[in-house]
Write a protein that holds these residues in place. Structure first.
Motif, PDB file in Angstrom:
ATOM      1  N   GLY A  74       0.788  -1.226   0.000  1.00 46.11           N
ATOM      2  CA  GLY A  74       0.000   0.000   0.000  1.00 46.11           C
ATOM      3  C   GLY A  74       0.818   1.272   0.000  1.00 46.11           C
ATOM      4  N   ARG A  75       2.148   1.154  -0.135  1.00 50.92           N
ATOM      5  CA  ARG A  75       2.998   2.353  -0.180  1.00 50.92           C
ATOM      6  C   ARG A  75       2.859   3.032  -1.539  1.00 50.92           C
ATOM      7  NH1 ARG A  75       7.073  -1.220   2.561  1.00 50.92           N
ATOM      8  NH2 ARG A  75       7.332  -1.944   0.437  1.00 50.92           N
ATOM      9  N   LEU A  76       2.921   4.355  -1.518  1.00 48.95           N
ATOM     10  CA  LEU A  76       2.813   5.157  -2.727  1.00 48.95           C
ATOM     11  C   LEU A  76       4.185   5.372  -3.352  1.00 48.95           C
ATOM     12  CD1 LEU A  76       0.815   6.854  -4.480  1.00 48.95           C
ATOM     13  CD2 LEU A  76       1.503   8.816  -3.083  1.00 48.95           C
ATOM     14  N   LEU A  77       4.263   5.153  -4.662  1.00 45.92           N
ATOM     15  CA  LEU A  77       5.454   5.470  -5.460  1.00 45.92           C
ATOM     16  C   LEU A  77       5.044   6.557  -6.441  1.00 45.92           C
ATOM     17  CD1 LEU A  77       6.522   1.827  -6.385  1.00 45.92           C
ATOM     18  CD2 LEU A  77       7.426   3.219  -4.529  1.00 45.92           C
ATOM     19  N   VAL A  78       5.979   7.456  -6.754  1.00 46.47           N
ATOM     20  CA  VAL A  78       5.664   8.570  -7.653  1.00 46.47           C
ATOM     21  C   VAL A  78       6.783   8.754  -8.664  1.00 46.47           C
ATOM     22  CG1 VAL A  78       5.166  11.066  -7.782  1.00 46.47           C
ATOM     23  CG2 VAL A  78       4.357   9.736  -5.828  1.00 46.47           C
ATOM     24  N   GLY A  79       6.393   9.096  -9.892  1.00 47.18           N
ATOM     25  CA  GLY A  79       7.341   9.497 -10.925  1.00 47.18           C
ATOM     26  C   GLY A  79       8.319   8.418 -11.327  1.00 47.18           C
ATOM     27  N   ALA A  80       9.603   8.770 -11.296  1.00 52.43           N
ATOM     28  CA  ALA A  80      10.664   7.869 -11.729  1.00 52.43           C
ATOM     29  C   ALA A  80      10.656   6.571 -10.924  1.00 52.43           C
ATOM     30  CB  ALA A  80      12.021   8.555 -11.614  1.00 52.43           C
ATOM     31  N   ASP A  81      10.252   6.643  -9.675  1.00 52.34           N
ATOM     32  CA  ASP A  81      10.211   5.444  -8.844  1.00 52.34           C
ATOM     33  C   ASP A  81       9.206   4.425  -9.388  1.00 52.34           C
ATOM     34  OD1 ASP A  81      12.164   6.510  -7.165  1.00 52.34           O
ATOM     35  OD2 ASP A  81      10.681   7.424  -5.861  1.00 52.34           O
ATOM     36  N   VAL A  82       8.142   4.901 -10.010  1.00 50.26           N
ATOM     37  CA  VAL A  82       7.170   4.002 -10.641  1.00 50.26           C
ATOM     38  C   VAL A  82       7.805   3.345 -11.858  1.00 50.26           C
ATOM     39  CG1 VAL A  82       4.916   3.808 -11.776  1.00 50.26           C
ATOM     40  CG2 VAL A  82       5.215   5.386  -9.841  1.00 50.26           C
ATOM     41  N   ALA A  83       8.454   4.153 -12.700  1.00 48.05           N
ATOM     42  CA  ALA A  83       9.102   3.601 -13.900  1.00 48.05           C
ATOM     43  C   ALA A  83      10.123   2.531 -13.507  1.00 48.05           C
ATOM     44  CB  ALA A  83       9.768   4.716 -14.693  1.00 48.05           C
ATOM     45  N   ILE A  84      10.899   2.796 -12.493  1.00 53.39           N
ATOM     46  CA  ILE A  84      11.919   1.842 -12.038  1.00 53.39           C
ATOM     47  C   ILE A  84      11.260   0.558 -11.533  1.00 53.39           C
ATOM     48  CG2 ILE A  84      13.684   1.453 -10.265  1.00 53.39           C
ATOM     49  CD1 ILE A  84      14.334   4.540 -10.702  1.00 53.39           C
ATOM     50  N   ALA A  85      10.183   0.684 -10.781  1.00 52.21           N
ATOM     51  CA  ALA A  85       9.468  -0.499 -10.274  1.00 52.21           C
ATOM     52  C   ALA A  85       8.907  -1.332 -11.423  1.00 52.21           C
ATOM     53  CB  ALA A  85       8.355  -0.068  -9.322  1.00 52.21           C
ATOM     54  N   VAL A  86       8.380  -0.670 -12.445  1.00 48.15           N
ATOM     55  CA  VAL A  86       7.849  -1.390 -13.607  1.00 48.15           C
ATOM     56  C   VAL A  86       8.988  -2.072 -14.360  1.00 48.15           C
ATOM     57  CG1 VAL A  86       6.693  -1.118 -15.846  1.00 48.15           C
ATOM     58  CG2 VAL A  86       5.778   0.042 -13.819  1.00 48.15           C
ATOM     59  N   TRP A  87      10.096  -1.373 -14.572  1.00 48.93           N
ATOM     60  CA  TRP A  87      11.236  -1.985 -15.271  1.00 48.93           C
ATOM     61  C   TRP A  87      11.759  -3.203 -14.528  1.00 48.93           C
ATOM     62  CZ3 TRP A  87      13.814   3.425 -15.787  1.00 48.93           C
ATOM     63  CH2 TRP A  87      13.266   4.101 -16.876  1.00 48.93           C
ATOM     64  N   ARG A  88      11.740  -3.153 -13.194  1.00 51.26           N
ATOM     65  CA  ARG A  88      12.232  -4.294 -12.398  1.00 51.26           C
ATOM     66  C   ARG A  88      11.493  -5.582 -12.704  1.00 51.26           C
ATOM     67  NH1 ARG A  88      12.920  -0.839  -7.644  1.00 51.26           N
ATOM     68  NH2 ARG A  88      15.149  -0.489  -7.581  1.00 51.26           N
ATOM     69  N   ILE A  89      10.191  -5.476 -12.975  1.00 46.82           N
ATOM     70  CA  ILE A  89       9.409  -6.690 -13.209  1.00 46.82           C
ATOM     71  C   ILE A  89       9.144  -6.975 -14.685  1.00 46.82           C
ATOM     72  CG2 ILE A  89       8.350  -6.660 -10.931  1.00 46.82           C
ATOM     73  CD1 ILE A  89       5.851  -5.468 -12.156  1.00 46.82           C
ATOM     74  N   THR A  90       9.641  -6.096 -15.560  1.00 46.00           N
ATOM     75  CA  THR A  90       9.457  -6.302 -17.000  1.00 46.00           C
ATOM     76  C   THR A  90      10.594  -7.138 -17.560  1.00 46.00           C
ATOM     77  OG1 THR A  90       8.352  -4.147 -17.187  1.00 46.00           O
ATOM     78  CG2 THR A  90       9.151  -5.137 -19.224  1.00 46.00           C
ATOM     79  N   PRO A  91      10.267  -8.257 -18.197  1.00 46.93           N
ATOM     80  CA  PRO A  91      11.320  -9.085 -18.798  1.00 46.93           C
ATOM     81  C   PRO A  91      12.198  -8.269 -19.749  1.00 46.93           C
ATOM     82  CG  PRO A  91       9.208 -10.226 -18.871  1.00 46.93           C
ATOM     83  CD  PRO A  91       8.932  -8.815 -18.418  1.00 46.93           C
ATOM     84  N   GLY A  92      13.504  -8.384 -19.556  1.00 47.83           N
ATOM     85  CA  GLY A  92      14.461  -7.692 -20.415  1.00 47.83           C
ATOM     86  C   GLY A  92      14.715  -6.236 -20.067  1.00 47.83           C
ATOM     87  N   GLU A  93      14.051  -5.700 -19.047  1.00 47.44           N
ATOM     88  CA  GLU A  93      14.234  -4.289 -18.693  1.00 47.44           C
ATOM     89  C   GLU A  93      14.778  -4.082 -17.287  1.00 47.44           C
ATOM     90  OE1 GLU A  93      10.673  -2.106 -19.689  1.00 47.44           O
ATOM     91  OE2 GLU A  93      10.934  -2.526 -21.809  1.00 47.44           O
ATOM     92  N   GLY A  94      15.130  -5.157 -16.605  1.00 48.95           N
ATOM     93  CA  GLY A  94      15.695  -5.043 -15.268  1.00 48.95           C
ATOM     94  C   GLY A  94      16.985  -4.236 -15.250  1.00 48.95           C
ATOM     95  N   TRP A  95      17.725  -4.303 -16.355  1.00 50.67           N
ATOM     96  CA  TRP A  95      18.974  -3.548 -16.441  1.00 50.67           C
ATOM     97  C   TRP A  95      18.722  -2.049 -16.349  1.00 50.67           C
ATOM     98  CZ3 TRP A  95      20.060  -0.035 -20.286  1.00 50.67           C
ATOM     99  CH2 TRP A  95      19.204  -0.058 -21.406  1.00 50.67           C
ATOM    100  N   LEU A  96      17.587  -1.591 -16.894  1.00 50.90           N
ATOM    101  CA  LEU A  96      17.240  -0.162 -16.797  1.00 50.90           C
ATOM    102  C   LEU A  96      17.018   0.238 -15.337  1.00 50.90           C
ATOM    103  CD1 LEU A  96      14.753   0.356 -19.758  1.00 50.90           C
ATOM    104  CD2 LEU A  96      16.884   1.604 -19.384  1.00 50.90           C
ATOM    105  N   ALA A  97      16.317  -0.629 -14.604  1.00 49.86           N
ATOM    106  CA  ALA A  97      16.079  -0.362 -13.182  1.00 49.86           C
ATOM    107  C   ALA A  97      17.396  -0.308 -12.421  1.00 49.86           C
ATOM    108  CB  ALA A  97      15.158  -1.425 -12.592  1.00 49.86           C
ATOM    109  N   THR A  98      18.311  -1.219 -12.757  1.00 51.29           N
ATOM    110  CA  THR A  98      19.606  -1.253 -12.085  1.00 51.29           C
ATOM    111  C   THR A  98      20.434  -0.017 -12.435  1.00 51.29           C
ATOM    112  OG1 THR A  98      19.604  -3.660 -12.075  1.00 51.29           O
ATOM    113  CG2 THR A  98      21.739  -2.584 -11.819  1.00 51.29           C
TER     114      THR A  98
END
Length: 130
Positions: A74-98
């Protein structure tokens, strides 16, 4: 006894009236199709539920300006933190989050995201996409 549905790992709130936002989320949905089907991630149109994040202090305009999400706790994420969270779970995009979400680059990532979001928000307002 009813089986309780687990909360999604991430619920992303975005503005479907913004063609850039809508296009980006459509692309992510395609890449995350299995996670969406399994209920691990949800994408929600803030225009259909404008008060959805009011309990977190986020207004409709806040969400039209920047992506917002809630995590499984239930924690709120905003802006770039959302993009990073999505990249973390997207196949092939974890490197962007890192790359963009590590402690050294995260401040610059957030700054760049916020400036881009401000420009996009202003452009959408000029075009009457509200």
């Amino acid at each position: 006894m009813l089986k309780q549905t687990p909360r999604p790992e991430l619920t992303v709130w975005y503005n479907t009236r913004c063609p850039v936002c809508d296009g980006g989320i459509t692309r992510q949905k395609r890449r995350l199709i299995e996670a969406v089907r399994a209920g691990r991630i949800k994408f929600r149109d803030i225009n259909l539920e404008p008060a959805a994040l009011a309990g977190h202090g986020a207004s409709l305009e806040d969400i039209r300006r920047r992506l917002h999400a809630t995590d499984a706790d239930g924690r709120l994420l905003v802006g770039a933190d959302v993009a990073i969270a999505v990249w973390r779970i997207t196949p092939g995009e974890g490197w962007l989050a890192t790359l963009l979400g590590n402690r050294l680059t995260l401040p610059m990532t957030r700054f760049a995201y916020d400036r881009f979001a401000d420009l996009l928000y202003a452009w959408n307002r000029r075009k009457g996409r509200w």
